[in-house]
Structure formats: structure tokens, C-alpha cells
Design a protein around this motif. Structure first.
Motif, PDB file in Angstrom:
ATOM      1  N   ILE A 199     -48.595 -69.105 -58.213  1.00  0.00           N
ATOM      2  CA  ILE A 199     -49.868 -68.854 -58.451  1.00  0.00           C
ATOM      3  C   ILE A 199     -50.329 -68.776 -60.055  1.00  0.00           C
ATOM      4  CG2 ILE A 199     -51.284 -66.817 -57.860  1.00  0.00           C
ATOM      5  CD1 ILE A 199     -49.341 -65.773 -55.932  1.00  0.00           C
ATOM      6  N   ASP A 200     -51.454 -69.442 -60.066  1.00  0.00           N
ATOM      7  CA  ASP A 200     -52.000 -69.257 -61.503  1.00  0.00           C
ATOM      8  C   ASP A 200     -52.594 -67.951 -61.865  1.00  0.00           C
ATOM      9  OD1 ASP A 200     -53.398 -69.761 -63.818  1.00  0.00           O
ATOM     10  OD2 ASP A 200     -53.938 -71.632 -63.558  1.00  0.00           O
ATOM     11  N   ARG A 234     -53.603 -66.371 -47.949  1.00  0.00           N
ATOM     12  CA  ARG A 234     -53.444 -67.883 -48.454  1.00  0.00           C
ATOM     13  C   ARG A 234     -54.606 -68.795 -48.359  1.00  0.00           C
ATOM     14  NH1 ARG A 234     -48.996 -70.833 -44.718  1.00  0.00           N
ATOM     15  NH2 ARG A 234     -50.562 -70.578 -43.184  1.00  0.00           N
ATOM     16  N   ALA A 235     -55.408 -68.411 -47.692  1.00  0.00           N
ATOM     17  CA  ALA A 235     -56.638 -69.484 -47.356  1.00  0.00           C
ATOM     18  C   ALA A 235     -57.418 -69.260 -48.616  1.00  0.00           C
ATOM     19  CB  ALA A 235     -57.622 -69.236 -46.325  1.00  0.00           C
ATOM     20  N   PHE A 236     -57.873 -67.863 -49.116  1.00  0.00           N
ATOM     21  CA  PHE A 236     -58.525 -67.706 -50.232  1.00  0.00           C
ATOM     22  C   PHE A 236     -57.813 -68.426 -51.565  1.00  0.00           C
ATOM     23  CE2 PHE A 236     -59.790 -65.242 -54.155  1.00  0.00           C
ATOM     24  CZ  PHE A 236     -61.114 -65.035 -53.647  1.00  0.00           C
ATOM     25  N   LEU A 237     -56.494 -68.027 -51.684  1.00  0.00           N
ATOM     26  CA  LEU A 237     -55.622 -68.420 -52.895  1.00  0.00           C
ATOM     27  C   LEU A 237     -55.907 -70.079 -53.105  1.00  0.00           C
ATOM     28  CD1 LEU A 237     -52.686 -65.957 -52.652  1.00  0.00           C
ATOM     29  CD2 LEU A 237     -54.764 -66.020 -54.446  1.00  0.00           C
ATOM     30  N   ALA A 238     -55.476 -70.575 -51.907  1.00  0.00           N
ATOM     31  CA  ALA A 238     -55.468 -72.161 -51.864  1.00  0.00           C
ATOM     32  C   ALA A 238     -57.061 -72.734 -52.030  1.00  0.00           C
ATOM     33  CB  ALA A 238     -54.895 -72.584 -50.422  1.00  0.00           C
ATOM     34  N   TYR A 255     -46.256 -67.620 -54.693  1.00  0.00           N
ATOM     35  CA  TYR A 255     -46.746 -67.061 -53.392  1.00  0.00           C
ATOM     36  C   TYR A 255     -45.545 -67.281 -52.552  1.00  0.00           C
ATOM     37  CZ  TYR A 255     -49.209 -67.497 -48.865  1.00  0.00           C
ATOM     38  OH  TYR A 255     -49.775 -67.169 -47.647  1.00  0.00           O
ATOM     39  N   LEU A 256     -44.919 -66.256 -51.617  1.00  0.00           N
ATOM     40  CA  LEU A 256     -43.826 -66.207 -50.997  1.00  0.00           C
ATOM     41  C   LEU A 256     -43.994 -65.455 -49.947  1.00  0.00           C
ATOM     42  CD1 LEU A 256     -40.989 -67.597 -50.769  1.00  0.00           C
ATOM     43  CD2 LEU A 256     -40.123 -65.695 -52.100  1.00  0.00           C
ATOM     44  N   GLU A 257     -44.462 -66.087 -48.789  1.00  0.00           N
ATOM     45  CA  GLU A 257     -44.781 -65.257 -47.449  1.00  0.00           C
ATOM     46  C   GLU A 257     -43.583 -64.280 -46.960  1.00  0.00           C
ATOM     47  OE1 GLU A 257     -47.960 -68.670 -45.982  1.00  0.00           O
ATOM     48  OE2 GLU A 257     -46.299 -68.715 -45.067  1.00  0.00           O
ATOM     49  N   SER A 258     -42.312 -64.634 -47.101  1.00  0.00           N
ATOM     50  CA  SER A 258     -41.257 -63.996 -46.724  1.00  0.00           C
ATOM     51  C   SER A 258     -40.954 -62.680 -47.608  1.00  0.00           C
ATOM     52  CB  SER A 258     -40.146 -65.027 -46.600  1.00  0.00           C
ATOM     53  OG  SER A 258     -39.490 -65.290 -47.881  1.00  0.00           O
ATOM     54  N   TYR A 259     -41.561 -62.481 -48.686  1.00  0.00           N
ATOM     55  CA  TYR A 259     -41.337 -61.576 -49.483  1.00  0.00           C
ATOM     56  C   TYR A 259     -41.892 -60.356 -49.125  1.00  0.00           C
ATOM     57  CZ  TYR A 259     -40.850 -58.722 -53.673  1.00  0.00           C
ATOM     58  OH  TYR A 259     -40.490 -57.819 -54.747  1.00  0.00           O
ATOM     59  N   GLY A 260     -41.136 -58.958 -49.007  1.00  0.00           N
ATOM     60  CA  GLY A 260     -41.916 -57.675 -48.996  1.00  0.00           C
ATOM     61  C   GLY A 260     -41.916 -57.365 -47.621  1.00  0.00           C
ATOM     62  N   LEU A 266     -52.928 -72.294 -56.341  1.00  0.00           N
ATOM     63  CA  LEU A 266     -51.525 -72.451 -55.788  1.00  0.00           C
ATOM     64  C   LEU A 266     -51.331 -73.848 -56.199  1.00  0.00           C
ATOM     65  CD1 LEU A 266     -51.689 -70.782 -51.975  1.00  0.00           C
ATOM     66  CD2 LEU A 266     -51.148 -69.666 -54.400  1.00  0.00           C
ATOM     67  N   HIS A 267     -49.775 -73.896 -56.613  1.00  0.00           N
ATOM     68  CA  HIS A 267     -49.282 -75.147 -57.048  1.00  0.00           C
ATOM     69  C   HIS A 267     -47.942 -75.138 -55.871  1.00  0.00           C
ATOM     70  CE1 HIS A 267     -47.540 -78.687 -58.738  1.00  0.00           C
ATOM     71  NE2 HIS A 267     -46.456 -78.148 -58.694  1.00  0.00           N
ATOM     72  N   VAL A 268     -47.974 -75.949 -54.843  1.00  0.00           N
ATOM     73  CA  VAL A 268     -47.037 -75.678 -53.746  1.00  0.00           C
ATOM     74  C   VAL A 268     -45.606 -76.273 -54.443  1.00  0.00           C
ATOM     75  CG1 VAL A 268     -45.991 -76.275 -51.510  1.00  0.00           C
ATOM     76  CG2 VAL A 268     -48.261 -75.471 -51.864  1.00  0.00           C
ATOM     77  N   ARG A 269     -44.547 -75.710 -54.328  1.00  0.00           N
ATOM     78  CA  ARG A 269     -43.288 -76.233 -54.704  1.00  0.00           C
ATOM     79  C   ARG A 269     -42.147 -76.021 -53.672  1.00  0.00           C
ATOM     80  NH1 ARG A 269     -41.045 -75.396 -59.793  1.00  0.00           N
ATOM     81  NH2 ARG A 269     -42.948 -74.782 -60.963  1.00  0.00           N
TER      82      ARG A 269
END
Length: 366
Positions: free
Chosen positions: A135-136, A66-70, A49-54, A82-85
Motif C-alpha cells: 500500500i502506498d 479493496r475496490a477503493f484502494l485498487a 494489504y493482506l486479507e488474511s490478517y487480523g 496497491l501494488h500486488v506482490r
């Protein structure tokens, strides 16, 4: 009477997520040509999950997801995906720009050494994006398919579409086994095969471009790497991230033009990934544990396509998700489902202009 209200061609993340949104409201079937859903791009993704991509328009879908995935609804999944890194965007030039609403801050050399121990001296500057997360994918895709089935959707595998004809408002869809399915709407969620499916249905292809992406898993002579941030080049020439205690996933960030196929890694691209990796860190390479490749399919303007075809009634595009189809799937599926059913966009995506992603944009340009 038609067999189904909606036939979805393709059971990857695009078809599964849209199907999960509409299954309670209409009779829906997913037709998947392979033995299992998600065999190609979805099943081979090293998704993060990379918010700057695209770019800015894709970022709106990502941020809305984001809220749904988290923290998804408990009925969908009992845990998040999500597993934040975090992500370190390395650069030798100016710091990269990020879309509005994306959190980031610059890093100096001392901070770089702490986040990426063993980084070579030539790398002095970077931008840190703290919200980047793994992202799993398997769990997310599986949850979409379970919801689809639970809500009455049907999944057929080994169901290759060879022809689709529309007469008097009904699609007659012929499969390779000689059987047929009928529906009111045909959804093209066929990934790398999206243009091929369009041709079968009498629609004009949009110029979808499958691109091969290579991934390599390396065992290295350094430990403590499992929580290593994603590390990428701001100029788009590599990325890698921690996988195990002394293993990493890396890619040369390649986009090799390809025909739709069962993609396989090329030895040259594997070697290129390793070479670029060695130019970033001084970790000894012990062995290549595995390598694989997948296709990421882009529309000509690199934005996804959601909406009804301008010239073929009842033909709905859900294609061109490139490398951001998984991270945008919650919001994109919400938007696509309401467009498909001609209903009001829900609050989550109400401020996102669907015209940006409409297939009509290609006809308007021509």
C-alpha cells in the motif's frame, strides 16, 4: 455557538480517513500534537494489504476496502494505492487457515523455490495468498488529508490536547498553548495515546496496548528481489519482502509492550530479525541500510473500536487499529462516519455488524 461540530484528536490514518468522510456534512477540525499528521504509526508503516490478517471480523473490513484502494474515485486520486506482490505463508506444520472470502492455495517445494529463490531446504510447505499488495501509505494518507481540506476541514498541528470538559452538550477542549476549541462531538483517533485522551475527557480507558514493531532494511548479495512476494512465517515469527533490486525489508514480527512514545528500534530486535531471516534464505547479508520502529496499538480483544462511549456523551472512539488500520481505512471510515453522524450505513459496509467494534463490548463484558 460552538467553534466546530466535530473535533478529531489525531491526524494519522484513522483521523484523516474519518475526517475526509464527514467534512462536507459538518464543521470539522483535526488536532494533531506533532508538527505533521501521520508522524507516528502511519508514517512508519511498511503497510501491505493482506486479507488474511487480523481474523475474520477484520477481514470483512479489509475485503470491503479493496475496490477503493485498487481503484479510488478520480476525485480522490488519479491512481490506485496497491501494488500486488502476493504472500507466501511459510510453515513447518499444518497450513494456516484464512478467513472466508480470502483467496489462497498451497505451494509445494518446487513452487517455493520459484517464488523465493535461495530458500533453505527445511522449508517445504506454504500457502500462497495472491491478493497481498503493498500500500502506498503516504499517497493514501495524503489523499485523505487533501480531501478533508478541500471539503472544508481544518487541520491544526502542534495542537496538543491537555484537557477536555463537557458541559451542557458542548466540549471545551484546552490545548497546550493556552487556547481552546469547542465542539459538539470529540473523536478520539489518538492511536497509542487513545487511553490518555479518554482520561483527559473523563472517559474510562479501554485498555489500549501500544506494541513496538521493528523494521530493518538489508542490502543482500542477491539481485532481482524488487518483486519478491511478502514472505512470512505462519507462526508469526518473521516476515520480509523485496524493496529494491538487492534489498529487502524484514521484521521479527515483534510486539513489544510500550508506553506511548516516539518509538525507536532496539539493537536486540534488529539482530533477531536478521537471525530469523538467515534461517529462511541463503542470501549473503552485505549491510544494514537502515532500521526503524513504530507503535501498533491494539484493544484488549485485538479488534478496532468504533463508536460512542457508553458513559460519556459526545465522545467517539476511533482507535485500536493495530497493524490493519491502513488496509481497512476506506471501509472503517465509512462505517465510523455514519455511526458518528447517526446515519444509515452505506452499501459497502451494510453487511458488517458495527456492534462487533463498539466500545460497549468492553462494558458488557465487565
Amino acid at each position: 455557538m460552538v467553534d466546530f461540530d466535530v473535533v478529531i484528536v489525531g491526524g494519522g490514518i484513522a483521523g484523516a480517513s474519518v475526517g475526509a468522510q464527514i467534512a462536507t456534512r459538518c464543521r470539522t477540525v483535526i488536532l494533531e500534537a506533532e508538527d505533521q499528521c501521520g508522524y507516528h504509526a502511519t508514517g512508519r508503516s511498511a503497510a501491505f494489504y493482506l486479507e488474511s490478517y487480523g481474523g475474520a471480523d477484520v477481514a470483512k473490513l479489509t475485503l470491503a476496502s479493496r475496490a477503493f484502494l485498487a481503484k479510488p474515485p478520480k476525485a480522490f486520486s488519479d491512481r490506485g494505492f496497491l501494488h500486488v506482490r502476493g504472500d507466501v505463508h511459510l510453515t513447518r506444520a499444518e497450513l494456516p487457515e484464512v478467513p472466508p472470502g480470502v483467496e489462497s492455495w498451497p505451494l509445494d517445494r518446487t513452487q517455493l523455490e520459484r517464488l523465493v529463490p535461495g530458500i533453505r531446504q527445511e522449508w517445504q510447505r506454504a500457502l500462497f495468498e495472491p491478493t497481498c499488495a503493498d500500500i502506498d501509505v503516504a499517497s493514501l494518507h495524503g489523499a485523505y488529508l487533501r480531501k478533508f481540506r478541500r471539503d472544508g476541514g481544518r487541520i491544526e498541528t502542534r495542537a496538543q490536547v491537555i484537557r477536555a470538559e463537557r458541559r451542557r452538550g458542548t466540549w471545551r477542549i484546552s490545548l497546550s498553548d493556552g487556547s481552546t476549541r469547542t465542539s459538539s462531538v470529540l473523536v478520539n483517533a489518538a492511536g497509542a495515546w487513545a487511553d490518555a485522551v479518554a482520561r483527559l475527557a473523563g472517559a474510562s480507558p479501554l485498555g489500549m496496548e501500544p506494541k513496538r514493531r521493528t523494521m530493518v532494511q538489508l542490502r543482500v548479495g542477491r539481485r532481482g528481489l524488487k518483486e519478491l512476494p511478502l514472505v512470512d512465517a505462519a507462526d508469526g515469527t518473521f516476515y520480509f519482502k523485496g524493496e529494491g533490486d538487492n534489498s529487502v525489508w524484514l521484521s521479527p514480527h515483534d510486539e513489544i509492550a510500550s508506553e506511548p512514545c516516539d518509538a525507536a528500534p532496539d539493537e536486540t530486535d534488529v539482530a533477531l530479525a536478521i537471525d530469523r531471516f538467515e534461517r529462511v534464505v541463503n542470501w549473503p547479508i552485505e549491510r544494514v541500510e537502515r532500521s526503524w520502529a513504530g507503535l501498533r496499538t491494539f484493544a484488549p480483544d485485538r479488534l478496532p473500536v468504533y463508536g460512542y462511549d457508553l458513559h460519556v456523551p459526545g465522545f467517539f472512539w476511533c482507535a485500536g487499529q493495530g497493524g490493519f488500520g491502513i488496509q481497512t481505512s476506506p471501509a472503517a471510515a465509512l462505517m465510523a462516519a455514519e455511526l458518528l453522524l447517526d446515519e444509515t450505513l452505506p452499501e459497502t459496509v451494510a453487511r458488517i455488524d458495527p456492534a462487533v467494534f463498539s466500545p460497549a463490548r468492553f462494558h458488557n463484558r465487565s
